[in-house]
Write a protein that holds these residues in place. Structure first.
Motif, PDB file in Angstrom:
ATOM      1  N   LEU A 136       0.865  -1.183   0.000  1.00 49.99           N
ATOM      2  CA  LEU A 136       0.000   0.000   0.000  1.00 49.99           C
ATOM      3  C   LEU A 136       0.894   1.223   0.000  1.00 49.99           C
ATOM      4  N   VAL A 137       0.615   2.148  -0.915  1.00 57.21           N
ATOM      5  CA  VAL A 137       1.275   3.455  -0.893  1.00 57.21           C
ATOM      6  C   VAL A 137       0.178   4.500  -0.789  1.00 57.21           C
ATOM      7  N   THR A 138       0.321   5.425   0.152  1.00 58.79           N
ATOM      8  CA  THR A 138      -0.688   6.466   0.286  1.00 58.79           C
ATOM      9  C   THR A 138      -0.015   7.784   0.651  1.00 58.79           C
ATOM     10  N   VAL A 148      -2.778   8.113  10.784  1.00 63.23           N
ATOM     11  CA  VAL A 148      -3.224   7.264   9.673  1.00 63.23           C
ATOM     12  C   VAL A 148      -2.371   5.991   9.581  1.00 63.23           C
ATOM     13  N   SER A 149      -1.050   6.154   9.718  1.00 61.92           N
ATOM     14  CA  SER A 149      -0.201   4.959   9.621  1.00 61.92           C
ATOM     15  C   SER A 149      -0.500   4.005  10.772  1.00 61.92           C
ATOM     16  N   GLU A 150      -0.744   4.552  11.941  1.00 58.91           N
ATOM     17  CA  GLU A 150      -1.100   3.723  13.112  1.00 58.91           C
ATOM     18  C   GLU A 150      -2.364   2.899  12.813  1.00 58.91           C
ATOM     19  N   ALA A 151      -3.362   3.551  12.182  1.00 55.50           N
ATOM     20  CA  ALA A 151      -4.616   2.849  11.864  1.00 55.50           C
ATOM     21  C   ALA A 151      -4.357   1.691  10.902  1.00 55.50           C
ATOM     22  N   GLY A 158       2.007  -3.981   7.764  1.00 56.10           N
ATOM     23  CA  GLY A 158       3.340  -3.782   8.319  1.00 56.10           C
ATOM     24  C   GLY A 158       3.938  -4.935   9.098  1.00 56.10           C
ATOM     25  N   HIS A 159       3.463  -6.171   8.848  1.00 52.09           N
ATOM     26  CA  HIS A 159       4.071  -7.327   9.514  1.00 52.09           C
ATOM     27  C   HIS A 159       5.102  -7.982   8.593  1.00 52.09           C
ATOM     28  N   ILE A 160       6.341  -8.094   9.044  1.00 58.62           N
ATOM     29  CA  ILE A 160       7.368  -8.836   8.294  1.00 58.62           C
ATOM     30  C   ILE A 160       8.037  -9.777   9.271  1.00 58.62           C
ATOM     31  N   GLY A 161       7.847 -11.075   9.084  1.00 56.04           N
ATOM     32  CA  GLY A 161       8.407 -12.063  10.025  1.00 56.04           C
ATOM     33  C   GLY A 161       7.937 -11.758  11.441  1.00 56.04           C
ATOM     34  N   ASN A 162       8.877 -11.622  12.347  1.00 53.69           N
ATOM     35  CA  ASN A 162       8.517 -11.359  13.748  1.00 53.69           C
ATOM     36  C   ASN A 162       8.457  -9.867  14.067  1.00 53.69           C
ATOM     37  N   TYR A 163       8.473  -9.027  13.032  1.00 54.64           N
ATOM     38  CA  TYR A 163       8.400  -7.578  13.244  1.00 54.64           C
ATOM     39  C   TYR A 163       7.015  -7.070  12.858  1.00 54.64           C
ATOM     40  N   ASP A 164       6.559  -6.052  13.595  1.00 55.20           N
ATOM     41  CA  ASP A 164       5.359  -5.351  13.131  1.00 55.20           C
ATOM     42  C   ASP A 164       5.682  -3.858  13.051  1.00 55.20           C
ATOM     43  N   TYR A 165       4.698  -3.070  12.689  1.00 53.02           N
ATOM     44  CA  TYR A 165       4.903  -1.627  12.499  1.00 53.02           C
ATOM     45  C   TYR A 165       6.004  -1.346  11.464  1.00 53.02           C
ATOM     46  N   CYS A 166       6.152  -2.186  10.439  1.00 50.66           N
ATOM     47  CA  CYS A 166       7.138  -1.945   9.388  1.00 50.66           C
ATOM     48  C   CYS A 166       6.513  -1.029   8.336  1.00 50.66           C
ATOM     49  N   GLY A 167       7.070   0.132   8.163  1.00 53.08           N
ATOM     50  CA  GLY A 167       6.566   1.062   7.171  1.00 53.08           C
ATOM     51  C   GLY A 167       7.682   1.983   6.736  1.00 53.08           C
ATOM     52  N   GLU A 197       2.966  16.670   2.117  1.00 56.42           N
ATOM     53  CA  GLU A 197       2.397  15.363   2.462  1.00 56.42           C
ATOM     54  C   GLU A 197       3.494  14.328   2.710  1.00 56.42           C
ATOM     55  N   ILE A 198       3.117  13.281   3.385  1.00 57.98           N
ATOM     56  CA  ILE A 198       4.019  12.153   3.601  1.00 57.98           C
ATOM     57  C   ILE A 198       3.578  11.023   2.683  1.00 57.98           C
ATOM     58  N   ARG A 199       4.524  10.496   1.926  1.00 58.06           N
ATOM     59  CA  ARG A 199       4.240   9.270   1.166  1.00 58.06           C
ATOM     60  C   ARG A 199       4.544   8.118   2.124  1.00 58.06           C
ATOM     61  N   PHE A 200       3.491   7.395   2.488  1.00 59.51           N
ATOM     62  CA  PHE A 200       3.661   6.304   3.453  1.00 59.51           C
ATOM     63  C   PHE A 200       3.440   4.983   2.742  1.00 59.51           C
ATOM     64  N   GLU A 201       4.339   4.037   2.944  1.00 62.67           N
ATOM     65  CA  GLU A 201       4.142   2.726   2.317  1.00 62.67           C
ATOM     66  C   GLU A 201       4.343   1.601   3.317  1.00 62.67           C
ATOM     67  N   THR A 202       3.600   0.540   3.097  1.00 60.25           N
ATOM     68  CA  THR A 202       3.719  -0.632   3.960  1.00 60.25           C
ATOM     69  C   THR A 202       3.216  -1.861   3.220  1.00 60.25           C
ATOM     70  N   ILE A 203       3.452  -3.013   3.814  1.00 58.41           N
ATOM     71  CA  ILE A 203       3.121  -4.289   3.186  1.00 58.41           C
ATOM     72  C   ILE A 203       1.933  -4.903   3.944  1.00 58.41           C
ATOM     73  N   PHE A 204       1.119  -5.691   3.270  1.00 57.17           N
ATOM     74  CA  PHE A 204       0.021  -6.377   3.980  1.00 57.17           C
ATOM     75  C   PHE A 204      -0.369  -7.648   3.229  1.00 57.17           C
ATOM     76  N   PRO A 205      -0.956  -8.633   3.931  1.00 58.72           N
ATOM     77  CA  PRO A 205      -1.410  -9.836   3.235  1.00 58.72           C
ATOM     78  C   PRO A 205      -2.714  -9.558   2.464  1.00 58.72           C
ATOM     79  N   ASN A 206      -2.830 -10.166   1.290  1.00 54.58           N
ATOM     80  CA  ASN A 206      -4.002  -9.951   0.411  1.00 54.58           C
ATOM     81  C   ASN A 206      -5.334  -9.962   1.139  1.00 54.58           C
ATOM     82  N   TYR A 207      -5.497 -10.936   2.023  1.00 56.97           N
ATOM     83  CA  TYR A 207      -6.822 -11.143   2.600  1.00 56.97           C
ATOM     84  C   TYR A 207      -7.237  -9.992   3.513  1.00 56.97           C
ATOM     85  N   LEU A 208      -6.285  -9.138   3.876  1.00 60.87           N
ATOM     86  CA  LEU A 208      -6.642  -8.008   4.745  1.00 60.87           C
ATOM     87  C   LEU A 208      -6.942  -6.737   3.960  1.00 60.87           C
ATOM     88  N   GLN A 209      -6.956  -6.842   2.630  1.00 55.88           N
ATOM     89  CA  GLN A 209      -7.085  -5.620   1.826  1.00 55.88           C
ATOM     90  C   GLN A 209      -8.314  -4.774   2.202  1.00 55.88           C
TER      91      GLN A 209
END
Ligand SMILES: [Zn+2]
Length: 365
Positions: A136-138, A148-151, A158-167, A197-209
């Motif tokens: 996701l890029v916004t 917004v990023s917190e939401a 933002g989950h990568i392996g054992n990390y969260d809040y990855c953005g 503005e801030i360009r914020f990007e993060t990763i997410f699994p498809n099913y959570l779209q």
């Protein structure tokens, strides 16, 4: 009172249906999502005897590993055990739910349970799935960016392996002009506006779209939220088929096979020639896992514990690994325990019964 849909959505948060294999039919197979559930019967397979048992025990829901219907049924006349099971379940208002290959492919699912039973440590997915992640890029006005990023993170981004809040965030300038029907958060309608503005990007699994986009648009202050979604080729670290882990200390091959035999109470283990090596690394896959043999060899596993190997597939071990075929039912038996633990923990008011019917169709003489 708990509704059936609360139980199905609980299972599908843990093991999303989008993770199931194409041939599979996991999910709610029979029943009204609004039906009230007080009592559950857990089993690996749904057979007529299991439905009888559900009636006897007053269970309104059967949770199974294998879907009772795999491909379509064109007639339900009671000719087969599957048809009779369905007829009986419908007549008795018993719902049927299956969590199969989706539960196989999540951390905390079928294979994690097998790893735990074998006391394996440092367990990882043997063949991570790909095509399950998106980016996701916004673009968010500077001040609102943290909210917004917190939401988005809270919705599961933002989950990568054992990390969260990855953005990742980058400053820039956004521009826009609203027409007479707009009520812009900043600037005037009809005027071109430039906003830091801030360009914020993060990763997410498809099913959570769906969840991610709702969280984003709810938290974002703009009337029209600009965002991009990109499909990714990355492998998921937490989902995929099979697992591989290590014993705390190496043991001989016969000692390990004995441990497997005792743990899984299998009548017989079919295995390839022993390599006279110590066993430290072990790959596992509940059910038919022969398709993972190459991955198990590539992971340098000493033994691959799985089931349903055909004669010619045993040759493929090539003395690089010991295949231990422990039987399909045997390899998946602890899935019932997994269902039990999940249900009891999250629905403490339920009466959860283990099916006492042995549905294993294979006997050893
Ligand atoms: Zn199976």
């Amino acid at each position: 009172m708990t509704k059936l849909k609360e139980i199905t959505s609980f299972f599908e948060t843990l093991a999303p249906l989008s993770l199931q294999e194409s041939y599979d039919n996991s999910g709610l197979i029979l029943g009204n999502p609004n039906q009230e559930i007080n009592s559950v019967l857990i089993t690996l397979d749904v057979t007529e005897k299991v439905v009888d048992e559900a009636v006897e025990k007053g269970a309104e829901l059967i949770v199974a590993h294998h879907p009772v219907i795999f491909s379509g049924l064109k007639k339900i006349t009671g000719k087969t055990d599957v048809e009779r099971s369905l007829i009986k379940a419908v007549k008795n208002d018993i719902a049927i739910y299956a969590a199969h290959t989706n539960l196989d492919s999540v951390t905390g699912g079928v294979n994690s349970k097998i790893c735990a039973k074998l006391n394996l440590q440092n367990c990882k997915v043997l063949q991570p799935s790909s095509g399950q992640l998106k980016k996701l890029v916004t673009f968010i006005p500077e001040k609102q960016a943290p909210k917004v990023s917190e939401a988005v993170f809270k919705a599961g981004g933002g989950h990568i392996g054992n990390y969260d809040y990855c953005g990742y965030s980058l400053e820039g300038t956004g521009s826009f002009r609203g027409d007479e029907n707009t009520n812009p958060f900043v600037g005037e309608k009809g005027q071109i506006h430039y906003e830091k503005e801030i360009r914020f990007e993060t990763i997410f699994p498809n099913y959570l779209q769906g969840k991610i986009i709702s969280a984003l648009t709810e938290a974002h202050p703009y009337e029209e939220v600009a965002y991009d979604i990109y499909p990714l080729d990355n492998q998921s670290l937490k989902t995929g088929m099979g697992m591989v882990g290590e014993l705390s200390s190496p043991v001989s091959e016969p000692e390990f096979l004995n441990q497997v035999k005792n743990t899984f109470k299998t009548g017989v283990i079919k295995h390839t020639q022993l390599r006279e090596k110590q066993v430290k690394k072990v790959a596992v896959c509940g059910g038919s896992g022969s398709f993972l043999l190459k991955a198990a060899i590539a992971a340098n596993a000493d033994v691959f514990v799985s089931a349903d190997f055909k004669y010619h597939q045993f040759f493929d071990a090539e003395n690089k690994i010991v295949i231990a075929d422990i039987g399909h039912f045997e390899s998946e038996q602890f899935t019932k325990e997994l269902f039990y633990e999940l249900l009891i923990k999250n629905f403490p008011k339920f009466a959860v019964h283990f099916s006492e019917v042995n549905t294993n169709p294979v006997f050893y003489f």
